[in-house]
Structures are given as structure tokens and as C-alpha cells.
Design an enzyme around this catalytic site. Structure first.
Site, PDB file in Angstrom:
ATOM      1  N   GLU A  44       0.878  -1.173   0.062  1.00 42.82           N
ATOM      2  CA  GLU A  44       0.106  -0.224   0.110  1.00 42.82           C
ATOM      3  C   GLU A  44       0.928   1.272   0.121  1.00 42.82           C
ATOM      4  O   GLU A  44       1.503   1.513   0.872  1.00 42.82           O
ATOM      5  CB  GLU A  44      -0.847  -0.012   1.310  1.00 42.82           C
ATOM      6  CG  GLU A  44      -1.681   1.408   1.478  1.00 42.82           C
ATOM      7  CD  GLU A  44      -2.506   1.339   2.687  1.00 42.82           C
ATOM      8  OE1 GLU A  44      -2.017   0.615   3.663  1.00 42.82           O
ATOM      9  OE2 GLU A  44      -3.501   2.188   2.868  1.00 42.82           O
TER      10      GLU A  44
ATOM     11  N   GLU B  38     -12.482   2.454   6.257  1.00 42.91           N
ATOM     12  CA  GLU B  38     -11.970   2.764   7.273  1.00 42.91           C
ATOM     13  C   GLU B  38     -12.264   4.128   7.508  1.00 42.91           C
ATOM     14  O   GLU B  38     -11.347   5.113   7.840  1.00 42.91           O
ATOM     15  CB  GLU B  38     -10.292   2.798   7.212  1.00 42.91           C
ATOM     16  CG  GLU B  38      -9.791   1.456   6.802  1.00 42.91           C
ATOM     17  CD  GLU B  38      -8.235   1.618   6.224  1.00 42.91           C
ATOM     18  OE1 GLU B  38      -7.592   0.573   6.562  1.00 42.91           O
ATOM     19  OE2 GLU B  38      -7.939   2.516   5.571  1.00 42.91           O
TER      20      GLU B  38
END
Lengths: 295, 295
Positions: free
Chosen positions: A157, A251
Site C-alpha cells: 500500500e 476505514e
């Protein structure tokens, strides 16, 4: 998993996630989520993985892992001990994945998130930069091969410039994944970071294409989905266009608080009224996915 | 100044700006900019303010100041010495503004940018947060009154969560400016930070309204204007709607470089081909301003 299962990160509710929090899984399932994105537990977290796995199965929840690296746990470190600790940690992640039946381990697995580790951007020389890039490529090649053998995938990521100085843009991440060129390494894209570093969310998704193995749909300010300026419909259409059918997690842990002098970057307790808002977020992304697929 | 003068930040070209760089002013004027946003020089920077002022006048350039605060130069600090140094610094900024004929001093004048100062987000208690907010309000009240008496304005700038834990959102900044309620304090909004922290650029601009005394039009990734995902036309229309006629500056100092392991947050030398690109950025914002004002 069905196409595009939607999940929620564990620290939306609690940090660390321990044996005491297994009841959360029923709540998460009831909200309608199909998987939990669990921060890889630390040994001291008191989380019995067999119990957790049973509980996941009972609740028909899948699980993805989010790796927790740091400067002392970094395959890119210039310090050999830190480097070794980084490699040992990625192996530990594979072990946890095996024990839980998780296939994907995502995150900044190169190992150097800055802000939360307390280091300011460092003025590396061009030569030092090259060596860090080499360590990243070599280190992830080793990790990817270990994952591939186990039937797992590390999802690397990129983070925004303030959280790491190793991998920030989708372009960089594409280059990295192609250099490693191993089925054990894919790409995790998070719209929160992309919104800060990429020229275009849509173009980045299209470029990344089949390299994407995990996706995080987060608002520009990390609030509940739909409460910010993320062009969700465009993002979803781009994912459709590349035929992405993998997991998408949420998130939204900004928390609903704008007091003066509030450290927004720091983790805080959930909002008291977060459950209906999470459900709205989930329904928004699910319905956007559904309607964008219709003729 | 005419309505909406467009300026460029000095560190687009060089850092620090010294007596050796006065020739840049002719270049900046030739590109078409109407003011320079100058980082407040440090005493050791060897910059003769009288020479600079002459040079600005010769080139018909206006000047705005960008304050350079830090943890040791912070009116919000819990440490009394740092607090006093913060207040002394803001007075020094007013002195420099007087010597240069600048009216506006902008920036995170509350004093605690995090990343570049090398401090990770700190888990303040609620009580500590309150005290920091009080010091911010009281400190800026003193600074604003000093500015007002001199005919100057401090423009307080919210920064994103990774750069400060004192003031992040436009909502917070509006609350702060209203609490201080002094003509010596206004608001500086930067779309780079807003893009990370606000729900909507357009709504934030409309809410902030006449409190805005300086505006920074920056891409989401701080590249050249037009190269990212900033909805420039919407931003300009919102500024028109609130009848904003103040300065707008550009700070596209991302640099054109996506090497792996590149510390993007760190300042780097300008791109070799930046002059035509800066001119394009300038023409884009000027033409967007012009066309949005037409019937």
C-alpha cells in the site's frame, strides 16, 4: 467470497482487538459487512487465533490482515537488525494468515510509516534513495515468494507523503509490483492516500488494473463514506471497468469531532452513534456498486 | 492591488531567499505574477530588506509574508520559553512586514507544524487540549491587536492533520477567527490542506466568506495547477460568490519526480522546465477567474 465483498477495519471499533472483543464480530456481521480487516495482532495482544477463527466462521465473516510495520520492523531499513526484524515480521504475518485462513495481508509492508513512528522526512541522498529502493524491491521479492508458496498475497500500500517516504503514488506502486513480478505481491489502493498523491483517482485505478488485490474506499477526510468529497461513483465505475471483483474495505475512523487543538491524526474512541452511520456507508457503497453495474 | 492578484511563493524557486536572488523578482514579474509570497527571512539569511523593497518596487511586485514557526517558536506551547519566543517571532514578522510594505502575514502562526519539526502526533488529554486551545485564542488575540495597530493582518492557516494538531479544518479556523474577533486576524485557506480535511471545498469557502484574507490555490498533490484533481472552476466560482477580491498564491512545489523511495514531503530543487509550467498555471487561474465572472 462473492464479488466485491465489503469489509470494515477492526480499529473502527477498538484497538487492540483482543479475546474480549470477539462479540464485535456478530455486530459487524449484523451491520452487513462480509469481512473484517484485522490489524495483525501483536503477541502481547491476548488474541487466541483459534477462537477468533471459530468465531469468524460462526458469523460467516471473512478476514483480511493489515500489517503493522514501523522503523524497527522494516525490510527497507539501513540498519541490518531492523531489516531482519522486518523480514521476520512479514513471516509472522504469513503465519497468522495461515492460522486465521486469511489470504491477503495488506499495508505499508516495506516498513517505514513516518508520522506515527515519530520521524520527520529525512533528506536522503540520491544514492541512499537508490539503496532504499533496492532494499524495497529485493525485500518484497523475498516476501512475495514466501507468500506465493503459502497461497497468500501481500498487498503493498502506498501511503501519503506524510506517512512514508518510500512509496507514495500509484505510479510508484505499479512500478514496484512489476519489478517484483510475483503472484505473491499485489497492490492495495486507498482513496484517502490517492486523493493526496495521485493526479486522478480514476486514471490510477485504470492504470493499476489487475494488480489491485485489495481496495480501501475512504473519504478524503476519512469521515463516513458520503460525508466528504470522494467521487465515489467515478471510483466504483473505474473499478468496474477493470473488472475488479476483490475486497473493498472501509476505514472511516476520523470521528465526529472538530474541537480546537484536536490531534486528528491520532486514533480516538468511536463515535457513540457510529453503528447507523457505518450501515449507511455500507449501503452507499453497495448500492453504488449495484447501480453502476446495471445497463 | 487589483482584484485577485496572483502570486507565487518564493520557495518555488529557492530556499532561503537571500540578496543573491533579487534577480528572481524580474523573472517572477515577467512570468506575469503580481506578488511574491516570501518566507519571512531569518536574521542569518543575509537579505537586505531595503534592497528587496526597492527591487519589488522596480518590478512592480507586491509582497505577502509567510511566517515560519516551529515547536520552539510557538504561542501555543506548554513551555513558557517557547511561548515567549513565539510571541517575539510574530512581533518580528510585523517588523519585517513594515520594512517591506507587506500588509498580510500568513501561515500556521499558532506555532506547531509537526512533520517538519519532527514530532509525531501526541496524545494530549482533553484538559491539555483545552489549555492549548486557550493559549491559541489568547495568543492570537494579542498578535491580532498588535497587527491591527500597525495596519497589518495575520492570516491564520489551518494545516492538514499530519502537519499540525492545533488547527486542521476550515470550521475550526472560522471558530477561532470569530473568537478572536479582531480586524488584525483573518483566514488563509489552502486547497491542499482543505482537500484533506474539509467535507467540501466549496462549502468551506462559502462558510468562511469575508474572513478569508488570503487564498492558496494548490492542487491535491501540489503539482502544477491543472495537473491534479482540484476542481478549480468550482473553487473560483465559490470565491466569486463570496466576492473575494484578495490575493491568491500558487505553491506547486511537488516537483516532477516519481522515483521509488523519494521523500516527497521534503523540499527539492525546482524542475528545470518549471518556468513555462508556472506560466501555464498562472494563465489557467487567471482565465478561470475571468471567465467565471462573465455573464
Amino acid at each position: 467470497m462473492a464479488a466485491n465483498p465489503i469489509g470494515i477495519i477492526s480499529m473502527q471499533f477498538v484497538r487492540p482487538f483482543t479475546d474480549q472483543h470477539l462479540a464485535l464480530l456478530a455486530q459487524i456481521r449484523e451491520l452487513g459487512f462480509e469481512f473484517i480487516e484485522l490489524l495483525v495482532p501483536e503477541p502481547e495482544d491476548r488474541l487466541d487465533l483459534r477462537e477468533l477463527r471459530k468465531c469468524l466462521e460462526v458469523n460467516q465473516l471473512d478476514v483480511l490482515l493489515a500489517a503493522r510495520v514501523n522503523l524497527q520492523r522494516s525490510i527497507c531499513s539501513e540498519d541490518e537488525t531492523n531489516q531482519k526484524t522486518g523480514h521476520a515480521y512479514l513471516k509472522y504475518c504469513l503465519k497468522v494468515a495461515n492460522e486465521l485462513g486469511a489470504k491477503i495481508i495488506g499495508g505499508p509492508i516495506y516498513g517505514e510509516p513516518l508520522v506515527f513512528a515519530g520521524r520527520a522526512p529525512y533528506p536522503w541522498t540520491a544514492e541512499e534513495m537508490n539503496r532504499r529502493a533496492e532494499r524495497m524491491i529485493e525485500g518484497l521479492s523475498v516476501a512475495a515468494e514466501a507468500a506465493r508458496i503459502e497461497g497468500k498475497i501481500f498487498a503493498v500500500e502506498p501511503l501519503n507523503r506524510f506517512e512514508t517516504d518510500l512509496l507514495n503514488t500509484t505510479n510508484q506502486a505499479i512500478e514496484l509490483v512489476d519489478l517484483v513480478n510475483n503472484d505473491g505481491l499485489g497492490l492495495l489502493l486507498d482513496t484517502f492516500h490517492m486523493n493526496m498523491e495521485d493526479a486522478s483517482l480514476v486514471e490510477s485505478i485504470k492504470k493499476a488494473g489487475s494488480r489491485i488485490v485489495h481496495f480501501q474506499a475512504n473519504e478524503n477526510h476519512r469521515g463516513y463514506l458520503g460525508s466528504g468529497s470522494l467521487p465515489l461513483k467515478d471510483v466504483i465505475r473505474a473499478l468496474r471497468e477493470i473488472q475488479y471483483d476483490g475486497p473493498i474495505s472501509l476505514e472511516p475512523f476520523r470521528r465526529n469531532d472538530e474541537r480546537l487543538a484536536l490531534p486528528i491524526a491520532h486514533w480516538r474512541q468511536p463515535d457513540k452513534d457510529q453503528l447507523p452511520k457505518l450501515q449507511d456507508s455500507l449501503q452507499l457503497i453497495r448500492s453504488t456498486l449495484n447501480s453502476s453495474g446495471q445497463e
